[in-house]
Design an enzyme around this catalytic site. Sequence first.
Site, short mmCIF file in Angstrom:
data_model
loop_
_atom_site.label_atom_id
_atom_site.label_comp_id
_atom_site.label_asym_id
_atom_site.label_seq_id
_atom_site.Cartn_x
_atom_site.Cartn_y
_atom_site.Cartn_z
N ARG A 47 -10.66 10.19 1.47
CA ARG A 47 -10.58 10.88 2.76
C ARG A 47 -11.68 11.93 2.88
O ARG A 47 -12.14 12.22 3.98
CB ARG A 47 -9.18 11.48 2.95
N GLU B 31 7.52 -6.81 1.42
CA GLU B 31 6.26 -6.68 2.16
C GLU B 31 5.33 -7.86 1.85
O GLU B 31 4.73 -8.44 2.75
CB GLU B 31 5.53 -5.38 1.79
N SER C 106 -10.00 5.72 -5.01
CA SER C 106 -10.89 6.87 -5.21
C SER C 106 -10.38 7.89 -6.23
O SER C 106 -11.14 8.33 -7.09
CB SER C 106 -11.14 7.55 -3.86
N TYR D 110 -14.72 1.33 -7.68
CA TYR D 110 -16.00 2.04 -7.49
C TYR D 110 -16.88 1.91 -8.74
O TYR D 110 -18.04 2.28 -8.71
CB TYR D 110 -15.74 3.51 -7.13
N LYS E 276 0.86 -1.18 0.00
CA LYS E 276 0.00 0.00 0.00
C LYS E 276 0.90 1.23 0.00
O LYS E 276 1.68 1.44 0.93
CB LYS E 276 -0.90 0.00 1.23
N LYS F 31 1.64 9.84 6.84
CA LYS F 31 1.32 8.46 6.44
C LYS F 31 2.53 7.80 5.76
O LYS F 31 2.61 6.58 5.67
CB LYS F 31 0.08 8.42 5.56
N LYS G 233 -2.07 -1.47 -4.04
CA LYS G 233 -2.93 -0.30 -4.03
C LYS G 233 -2.12 0.97 -4.02
O LYS G 233 -1.17 1.03 -3.24
CB LYS G 233 -3.81 -0.40 -2.77
C1 PBG Z 1 -7.45 3.58 5.20
C2 PBG Z 1 -7.73 3.35 3.77
C3 PBG Z 1 -7.51 4.27 2.74
C4 PBG Z 1 -8.05 3.71 1.58
C5 PBG Z 1 -8.56 2.46 1.92
N1 PBG Z 1 -8.34 2.24 3.29
C6 PBG Z 1 -6.95 5.64 2.76
C7 PBG Z 1 -5.70 5.95 3.46
O1 PBG Z 1 -4.87 5.09 3.73
O2 PBG Z 1 -5.53 7.12 3.77
C8 PBG Z 1 -8.10 4.39 0.26
C9 PBG Z 1 -9.12 3.89 -0.70
C10 PBG Z 1 -9.43 4.83 -1.82
O3 PBG Z 1 -8.77 5.87 -2.01
O4 PBG Z 1 -10.38 4.53 -2.56
N2 PBG Z 1 -6.62 2.74 5.86
#
Ligand code: PBG
Length: 336
Positions: A215, A246, A287, A326, A205, A230, A261
Amino acid sequence: MTKFYKQINGYPAIRMRRNRMKVFSRRMISETHLNANNLIQPLFVTQGKYENTYIESMPGIKRHSIKSVAKEAMEIYKLGIPAIAIFPYIPNDLKDENGTESLNKNNIICKAIKEIKNSCPEIGIICDVALDPYTNHGHDGIIINSEINNDKTIEILCKQAVIQADAGCDIIAPSDMMDGRVKSIRSALDKKNLINTSILSYSAKYASSFYGPFRDALGTKINSNQVLDKKSYQMDPANSIEALREIELDINEGADIIMIKPALSYLDIICLAKQNFKIPIFAYQVSGEYSMIKAASEQGWINEQDIIFETLLSIKRAGASSIITYFAKDIAKSLK
Ligand code: PBG
């Protein structure tokens, strides 16, 4: 190349366009296919005054009420999509430093799981394990001495995982990027005899700007600084060897499925994972990927359906077996 090809000596005997000339032939030589079986729909759920509100930066996507999320799950399942991933919008007055609401057995996620399983028992439910929806600072873990504390966060994540699995969640998806969480969550689940609850680990990730609209959806925008960023737990977009480490660790710790991701900017990572490991690989078209496609197609600059198919096909071609997107419901409709 074999001798045979050398004799033919390429063009004009070899014409690659022959196979592409007609529709029937293009269909026969197609190597990658989209199928509703390999799509997963993310859904947002909330309670109170934000029920059924739309997310401005994600046109067409809303925060469902519990009733509405159950109805939506049913429609999605009927379109042939096997599973959904649910995310909570938590009102500010329920958030605190430690994300305590994540451990409430009657929180919005647990209620939603039960309602969905009631109306559509066959659909698979995937739940994030991370604290960001529940903390007032928006981080995925808890802060001790101005640092996101790895081991204390894991203790809470294990409890969150057990609570969600107890409520009926089928697949626990740790998205927090703490070290060692897969191992601890597996053993916490097993201790409660939740041996059939799977773990889908967000293994690679990345610390990505593509999460911005998500968010907005969850109200988890954070004020980052150097330490409390983060980036201190999510991966640097510059790295790929690190992603392989990982993934390997998560497989060894007991992950059933691993996830990469975001998706489109990380096709090389999906491909590397596919070449190196024998485990199902999922990708998350996040997103920001959704919003960019929506925004450009609303302007009439790109063809929405074509672009969606092209991006999803690319993600599958790279090696993902399933895709969280989505667009899942829309695409399942057009695949019918
Ligand atoms: C949170 C999480 C995030 C997403 C899925 N789980 C955002 C982040 O880590 O800030 C993002 C998914 C998306 O952008 O569609 N742990």
